[in-house]
Design an enzyme around this catalytic site. Structure first.
Site, mmCIF file in Angstrom:
data_model
loop_
_atom_site.group_PDB
_atom_site.id
_atom_site.type_symbol
_atom_site.label_atom_id
_atom_site.label_comp_id
_atom_site.label_asym_id
_atom_site.label_seq_id
_atom_site.Cartn_x
_atom_site.Cartn_y
_atom_site.Cartn_z
ATOM 1 N N TYR A 1 -24.026 15.247 19.836
ATOM 2 C CA TYR A 1 -25.475 15.216 20.025
ATOM 3 C C TYR A 1 -26.034 16.656 19.798
ATOM 4 O O TYR A 1 -27.289 16.558 19.540
ATOM 5 C CB TYR A 1 -26.022 14.427 21.149
ATOM 6 C CG TYR A 1 -25.841 12.760 21.084
ATOM 7 C CD1 TYR A 1 -24.668 12.122 20.996
ATOM 8 C CD2 TYR A 1 -26.850 12.277 21.313
ATOM 9 C CE1 TYR A 1 -24.593 10.921 20.939
ATOM 10 C CE2 TYR A 1 -26.817 10.990 21.566
ATOM 11 C CZ TYR A 1 -25.634 10.221 21.283
ATOM 12 O OH TYR A 1 -25.659 8.718 21.191
ATOM 13 N N LYS B 1 -9.975 11.337 22.273
ATOM 14 C CA LYS B 1 -9.456 11.017 21.131
ATOM 15 C C LYS B 1 -8.489 12.275 20.616
ATOM 16 O O LYS B 1 -8.511 13.186 19.770
ATOM 17 C CB LYS B 1 -10.485 10.836 19.904
ATOM 18 C CG LYS B 1 -9.873 10.170 18.626
ATOM 19 C CD LYS B 1 -9.417 8.736 18.755
ATOM 20 C CE LYS B 1 -8.600 8.401 17.264
ATOM 21 N NZ LYS B 1 -8.053 7.057 17.519
ATOM 22 N N ASP C 1 -10.058 4.350 21.226
ATOM 23 C CA ASP C 1 -9.928 3.004 20.672
ATOM 24 C C ASP C 1 -9.138 2.140 21.352
ATOM 25 O O ASP C 1 -9.543 0.819 21.510
ATOM 26 C CB ASP C 1 -9.071 3.516 19.171
ATOM 27 C CG ASP C 1 -8.025 4.239 19.081
ATOM 28 O OD1 ASP C 1 -7.652 4.902 20.225
ATOM 29 O OD2 ASP C 1 -7.339 4.302 18.346
ATOM 30 N N ASP D 1 -21.772 6.702 24.988
ATOM 31 C CA ASP D 1 -22.803 5.934 24.263
ATOM 32 C C ASP D 1 -22.349 4.688 23.910
ATOM 33 O O ASP D 1 -22.881 3.425 24.149
ATOM 34 C CB ASP D 1 -23.573 6.571 23.306
ATOM 35 C CG ASP D 1 -24.896 5.965 22.500
ATOM 36 O OD1 ASP D 1 -25.539 5.148 23.267
ATOM 37 O OD2 ASP D 1 -24.775 5.767 21.448
ATOM 38 N N ASP E 1 -22.665 0.467 25.705
ATOM 39 C CA ASP E 1 -23.130 -0.816 25.205
ATOM 40 C C ASP E 1 -21.989 -1.858 24.753
ATOM 41 O O ASP E 1 -22.144 -2.836 25.223
ATOM 42 C CB ASP E 1 -23.780 -0.552 23.566
ATOM 43 C CG ASP E 1 -24.800 -0.087 23.323
ATOM 44 O OD1 ASP E 1 -25.527 0.516 24.102
ATOM 45 O OD2 ASP E 1 -25.677 -0.563 22.420
HETATM 46 C C1 IPM Z 1 -28.798 5.808 24.963
HETATM 47 C C2 IPM Z 1 -29.460 5.658 23.643
HETATM 48 C C3 IPM Z 1 -29.833 7.118 22.906
HETATM 49 C C4 IPM Z 1 -28.457 7.643 22.748
HETATM 50 C C5 IPM Z 1 -30.516 6.732 21.490
HETATM 51 C C6 IPM Z 1 -31.841 6.014 21.829
HETATM 52 C C7 IPM Z 1 -30.753 8.178 21.081
HETATM 53 O O1 IPM Z 1 -28.468 4.773 22.743
HETATM 54 O O2 IPM Z 1 -29.474 6.306 25.779
HETATM 55 O O3 IPM Z 1 -27.627 5.240 25.231
HETATM 56 O O4 IPM Z 1 -27.680 7.647 21.737
HETATM 57 O O5 IPM Z 1 -28.243 8.429 23.887
HETATM 58 MG MG MG Z 2 -26.967 4.040 23.723
#
Ligand code: IPM
Ligand code: MG
Length: 366
Positions: free
Chosen positions: A142, A190, A222, A246, A250
């Protein structure tokens, strides 16, 4: 008392979910006689439109002065793939994370009994899941330089970089949290491919001796992605680099039932910031449909971790569970639901307010 809160609702559904979190905090304030102050700041699209900067210096000062920051979301698709765009709202998010030094992002993942049957995963897999992902937040791909395009525009590159110091400080957070939980740390990497992952392993192994009470394991990302679905109850504390964290969180939100349920705390050298992990979800913005629970649970994390109010945090969590038991389920979990964002927030705030009435026994009146 620490009660000074900077509120940055941001973009999309950020505004409406943060409204509900503030409503809940006000209810806590009135029951526990705490005088919160809420000072609002601009971030994201509004900030670009009003100041040209997605994270204006006024907002940065506001955050640095506050005891805690409550943040909604950032992002708007009108800034994507648009060659005329000079500054993107997401840049504000990254600058905020970097400038406030928020290197550790804590994302607790839990399954909730009232929602077991609504998960796409089988009941027996998600029962009693309770782990936390510690995502490194200010390093890795990032932030690594160089990044960009070659001169002819036909090549693009990003850099994933970590220093031993960055790994050690996030490692200490993970070991410390594991000591207070069930004493297990899983480092997700990884290392069969990436040099950064091999440095992670080296540094974490060197530190492990300081934490003899913690059980340490390493897992390739993975394989971890698969295990989060097939056997999530095995995890206690997962620590991982920025982008893996990240993606995996999710994925892990499916265990709870929705991305709309996962809160987070970002901590660092000085500031503490609390935000739902979902993004701005512009498709639902302004529709009063978004799930406010991730924001409300972020406010609970704030009470516990920044405002020294663990009892209040526990009451918020109890009220959230009560809302689920009552069947107040928003459309992210049940597409047929007509339950609104404000209905969920109202129920939770009223549940908390009712506590003050319950607690006033005849003895206290006398
Ligand atoms: C998160 C989000 C952010 C990230 C995006 C909006 C840039 O997905 O906070 O998880 O990738 O960090
Ligand atoms: Mg995210």
């Amino acid at each position: 008392m620490k009660n000074n809160i900077a509120v940055l609702p941001g973009d999309g559904i950020g505004k409406e979910v943060i409204n509900e979190a503030v409503k809940v905090l006000k209810a806590i304030g009135s029951v526990f006689d705490r005088k919160f102050t809420f000072q609002y700041g601009l971030i994201g699209v509004d900030a670009i439109e009003k100041t040209g900067d997605p994270f204006p210096v006024e907002t940065e000062h506001l955050c640095k002065k506050a005891h805690a920051v409550l943040f909604g979301a950032i992002g708007d698709p009108k800034f994507d793939d648009n060659p005329n765009v000079k500054v993107r709202p997401d840049e504000g998010l990254f600058r905020m994370r970097a400038n406030l030094g928020l290197y550790a992002n804590l994302r607790p993942v839990k399954s909730y009994p009232p929602l077991y049957d609504r998960s796409p995963l089988k009941n027996n897999r998600i029962k009693n899941v309770d782990f936390i992902v510690i995502r490194e937040l200010t390093g890795g791909i990032y932030f690594g330089q160089p990044r960009g395009r070659s001169e002819d525009g036909f090549e693009a590159f990003d850099t994933c970089k970590y220093s031993a110091g960055e790994i050690e400080r996030i490692g200490r957070v993970a070991f410390g949290i594991a000591q207070k939980r069930n004493g297990r740390v899983t480092v997700v990497d990884k290392a069969n491919v990436l040099a950064t992952s091999r440095l992670w392993r080296q540094v974490i192994k060197q530190m492990a001796g300081d934490y003899p009470d913690v059980n340490l394991e390493f897992m390739y990302v993975d394989h971890a992605a698969m295990n989060i679905i097939t056997n999530p109850a095995q995890f206690d504390v997962i620590v991982t680099e920025n982008m893996f964290g990240d993606i995996l969180t999710d994925e892990a939100s499916v265990i709870s039932g929705s991305l709309g349920l996962i809160p987070s705390a970002s901590i660092g050298e000085e500031s503490k910031l609390f935000e739902p992990i979902h993004g701005s979800y512009p498709e639902w913005a302004g529709k009063n449909r978004a799930n406010p629970i991730a924001s409300i649970l972020s406010a609970a994390m704030m009470l516990e971790m920044a405002l020294n109010a663990p009892g209040e945090a526990e009451l918020v969590r109890e009220a959230v569970l009560a809302s689920m038991e009552k069947g107040l389920i928003t459309g992210d979990i049940d597409p047929n639901s007509t339950c609104t964002t404000s209905q969920v927030g109202d129920f939770i705030a009223e549940y908390i307010l009712a506590k003050s009435i319950d607690d006033v026994s005849p003895m206290t009146i006398i």
